[in-house]
Scaffold this motif. Structure first.
Motif, PDB file in Angstrom:
ATOM      1  N   SER A   1       3.198   5.191  -6.465  1.00 11.15           N
ATOM      2  CA  SER A   1       2.648   5.107  -7.815  1.00 11.15           C
ATOM      3  C   SER A   1       1.479   6.066  -8.002  1.00 11.15           C
ATOM      4  N   LEU A   2       0.683   6.237  -6.944  1.00 12.54           N
ATOM      5  CA  LEU A   2      -0.428   7.180  -7.004  1.00 12.54           C
ATOM      6  C   LEU A   2       0.087   8.598  -7.215  1.00 12.54           C
ATOM      7  N   GLY A   3       1.190   8.937  -6.554  1.00 19.08           N
ATOM      8  CA  GLY A   3       1.793  10.251  -6.747  1.00 19.08           C
ATOM      9  C   GLY A   3       2.242  10.460  -8.175  1.00 19.08           C
ATOM     10  N   VAL A   4       2.837   9.401  -8.765  1.00 19.23           N
ATOM     11  CA  VAL A   4       3.247   9.466 -10.167  1.00 19.23           C
ATOM     12  C   VAL A   4       2.033   9.684 -11.056  1.00 19.23           C
ATOM     13  N   PHE A   5       1.008   8.906 -10.810  1.00 17.85           N
ATOM     14  CA  PHE A   5      -0.152   8.894 -11.690  1.00 17.85           C
ATOM     15  C   PHE A   5      -0.955  10.185 -11.617  1.00 17.85           C
ATOM     16  N   ILE A   6      -1.018  10.787 -10.452  1.00 16.85           N
ATOM     17  CA  ILE A   6      -1.901  11.937 -10.260  1.00 16.85           C
ATOM     18  C   ILE A   6      -1.405  13.190 -10.978  1.00 16.85           C
TER      19      ILE A   6
ATOM     20  N   SER B   1       5.296  10.569   2.238  1.00 15.58           N
ATOM     21  CA  SER B   1       6.565  10.914   1.601  1.00 15.58           C
ATOM     22  C   SER B   1       6.728  10.200   0.266  1.00 15.58           C
ATOM     23  N   LEU B   2       6.258   8.954   0.186  1.00 19.99           N
ATOM     24  CA  LEU B   2       6.332   8.236  -1.090  1.00 19.99           C
ATOM     25  C   LEU B   2       5.401   8.856  -2.123  1.00 19.99           C
ATOM     26  N   PHE B   3       4.261   9.376  -1.681  1.00 16.13           N
ATOM     27  CA  PHE B   3       3.359  10.076  -2.597  1.00 16.13           C
ATOM     28  C   PHE B   3       4.060  11.288  -3.214  1.00 16.13           C
ATOM     29  N   LEU B   4       4.728  12.092  -2.396  1.00 20.72           N
ATOM     30  CA  LEU B   4       5.427  13.281  -2.885  1.00 20.72           C
ATOM     31  C   LEU B   4       6.591  12.904  -3.796  1.00 20.72           C
TER      32      LEU B   4
ATOM     33  N   CYS C   1      15.089  15.775  -6.166  1.00 14.73           N
ATOM     34  CA  CYS C   1      16.191  15.757  -5.196  1.00 14.73           C
ATOM     35  C   CYS C   1      15.688  16.093  -3.793  1.00 14.73           C
ATOM     36  N   CYS C   2      14.735  17.030  -3.721  1.00 13.24           N
ATOM     37  CA  CYS C   2      14.211  17.450  -2.416  1.00 13.24           C
ATOM     38  C   CYS C   2      13.356  16.369  -1.765  1.00 13.24           C
ATOM     39  N   THR C   3      12.611  15.626  -2.575  1.00 13.91           N
ATOM     40  CA  THR C   3      11.669  14.644  -2.012  1.00 13.91           C
ATOM     41  C   THR C   3      12.283  13.258  -1.824  1.00 13.91           C
ATOM     42  N   ALA C   4      13.437  12.990  -2.428  1.00 11.52           N
ATOM     43  CA  ALA C   4      14.023  11.642  -2.390  1.00 11.52           C
ATOM     44  C   ALA C   4      14.403  11.210  -0.973  1.00 11.52           C
ATOM     45  N   ILE C   5      14.771  12.164  -0.141  1.00  8.57           N
ATOM     46  CA  ILE C   5      15.240  11.830   1.201  1.00  8.57           C
ATOM     47  C   ILE C   5      14.080  11.502   2.145  1.00  8.57           C
TER      48      ILE C   5
ATOM     49  N   ILE D   1       0.836  -1.205   0.000  1.00  7.93           N
ATOM     50  CA  ILE D   1       0.000   0.000   0.000  1.00  7.93           C
ATOM     51  C   ILE D   1       0.872   1.257   0.000  1.00  7.93           C
ATOM     52  N   ALA D   2       1.975   1.225   0.741  1.00  7.22           N
ATOM     53  CA  ALA D   2       2.886   2.376   0.759  1.00  7.22           C
ATOM     54  C   ALA D   2       3.475   2.611  -0.628  1.00  7.22           C
ATOM     55  N   ILE D   3       3.880   1.532  -1.295  1.00  7.33           N
ATOM     56  CA  ILE D   3       4.421   1.662  -2.642  1.00  7.33           C
ATOM     57  C   ILE D   3       3.323   2.101  -3.614  1.00  7.33           C
ATOM     58  N   PHE D   4       2.094   1.687  -3.342  1.00  3.46           N
ATOM     59  CA  PHE D   4       0.938   2.156  -4.099  1.00  3.46           C
ATOM     60  C   PHE D   4       0.851   3.684  -4.025  1.00  3.46           C
ATOM     61  N   CYS D   5       1.135   4.250  -2.853  1.00  2.00           N
ATOM     62  CA  CYS D   5       1.102   5.706  -2.699  1.00  2.00           C
ATOM     63  C   CYS D   5       2.152   6.376  -3.575  1.00  2.00           C
TER      64      CYS D   5
END
Length: 382
Positions: free
Chosen positions: A56-61, A105-108, A87-91, A50-54
């Motif tokens: 992918s959801l961030g990518v898709f949106i 954070s994974l969504f962002l 670069c800002c969101t990777a951490i 589900i976390a990894i889904f978030c």
């Protein structure tokens, strides 16, 4: 290899290609710490899915808005800004103190990666048109090269013993090299085209290709996300080899994409996709033996197989008559990342309720479906 020589001999092409590498350096560094994050937060496979889904959801949106933003500010600026945001969101996922923080954070991280993905593919499409050059497949090879660099970074897990420092080094590498080359593409804008009245018929030739993209990118993401856990829990590999499947997958993906432009010219896109599917089927068969070393070889063969698929789809999507290149790329990317969106929770559910091996049996089954789809595609083109 002509396109690879073109990239290394001209900063105009190297700059965009390095953006491809950058995205996967960041994403791949996150991926090799998935088992660590799972253990630190005490979550199960379904929750991880589900976390990894978030992500992918961030990518898709971002897809409905990306093409408008790219056309408004210019594809060159959009690509550079995408790199900075990534670069800002990777951490953030590495720093997450809780499960819900990980999801956010994974969504962002996913949203920034999705925007950069569309921008960089549109940028390469535009440069190919303007310069009559072919380097799309080789650029995707750089994406895979980024994964190789991230995979090699897995050998730093033990010596550094600090995920935050490790990700910080990856971000520094990405930022510094992009800072050196971004001026070579910063001012690029998409060419104005004579648009036809919008019709679903414009996208009809891409529908089956979009379905292939859906399955292929979903499967590709599944290997990136789950190969480490598979080697750890199913193959019972030693810790030093947990990242070897990911590394092997990225190495062969890189080689295949660097050769892809030339092979495509001689073989044709449909045959390339069919051959790639056959290779991925062989790879999954080796993975399902559960033997550590055969599984690593299997992941590597899967990488060679999937390397043939996605770059051609982006090239076609960016050259549909009467459609902005950014919108065509968004169509293919949207179909592909829908696979990323659906695959993690489904495979996580299967892994949690049955086994991780069952998840890879499902991946083998959908690879067989792609093979059937290429037969239909070949018949239609014939």
């Amino acid at each position: 290899m002509k396109s690879l020589g073109l990239i290394f001999s001209n900063a105009r092409y190297f700059g965009p290609s390095w953006v491809f590498a950058s995205i996967n350096i960041l994403f791949g560094t996150w991926a090799i710490y998935i088992p660590t994050v799972k253990e630190n937060l005490g979550i199960d496979k379904s929750q991880l899915g589900i976390a990894i889904f978030c992500l992918s959801l961030g990518v898709f949106i971002v897809f409905p808005f990306a093409s408008s933003i790219i056309n408004r500010i210019g594809v060159g600026k959009a690509t550079w800004y995408g790199v900075l945001i990534s670069c800002c969101t990777a951490i953030l996922p590495i720093l997450s103190p809780s499960y819900y923080a990980l999801m956010g954070s994974l969504f962002l991280f996913g949203a920034s990666n999705g925007f950069t993905d569309i921008s960089m593919n549109t940028l390469v499409t535009e440069l190919e048109k303007k310069d009559n050059a072919k380097f799309m497949s080789a650029s995707h090879g750089f994406f895979s090269l980024g994964g190789v660099l991230a995979g090699l970074g897995s050998f730093l897990i033990g010596p550094l013993d600090n995920p935050v420092l490790h990700m910080g080094l990856a971000i520094a590498l990405v930022f510094i090299v992009n800072l050196m080359f971004y001026k070579n593409f910063m001012n690029e804008v998409a060419a104005n085209i004579e648009k036809e009245t919008f019709s679903l018929k414009l996208f009809k030739p891409l529908l089956l290709l979009g379905l292939i993209s859906f399955i292929a990118m979903g499967s590709e993401g599944a290997i990136v996300d789950w190969s480490g856990l598979y080697l750890k829990e199913i193959s019972l590999a030693p810790e030093a080899l947990w990242g070897a499947g990911f590394l092997g997958f990225q190495v062969t993906m890189t080689l295949g994409r660097f050769l892809g432009d030339g092979v495509s010219a001689s073989m044709g896109s449909v045959k390339m996709v069919a051959l790639g599917t056959v290779l991925s089927i062989i790879g999954y068969a080796l993975v399902l033996t559960t033997s550590t070393y055969l599984a690593i070889v299997g992941f590597a063969i899967c990488g060679l197989g999937f390397s043939a698929m996605v770059p051609e789809l982006f090239r076609i999507g960016g050259n549909v008559k009467g459609v902005d290149s950014s919108k065509g790329v968004s169509f293919i990317a949207g179909a592909g990342y829908s696979g990323f969106l659906c695959a993690p929770p489904i495979l996580g559910f299967l892994a949690d309720n049955y086994s991780l091996k069952t998840s890879f049996i499902v991946l083998l089954a959908v690879a067989l479906f792609i093979l059937g789809a290429t037969a239909i595609l070949k018949k239609r083109r014939g």
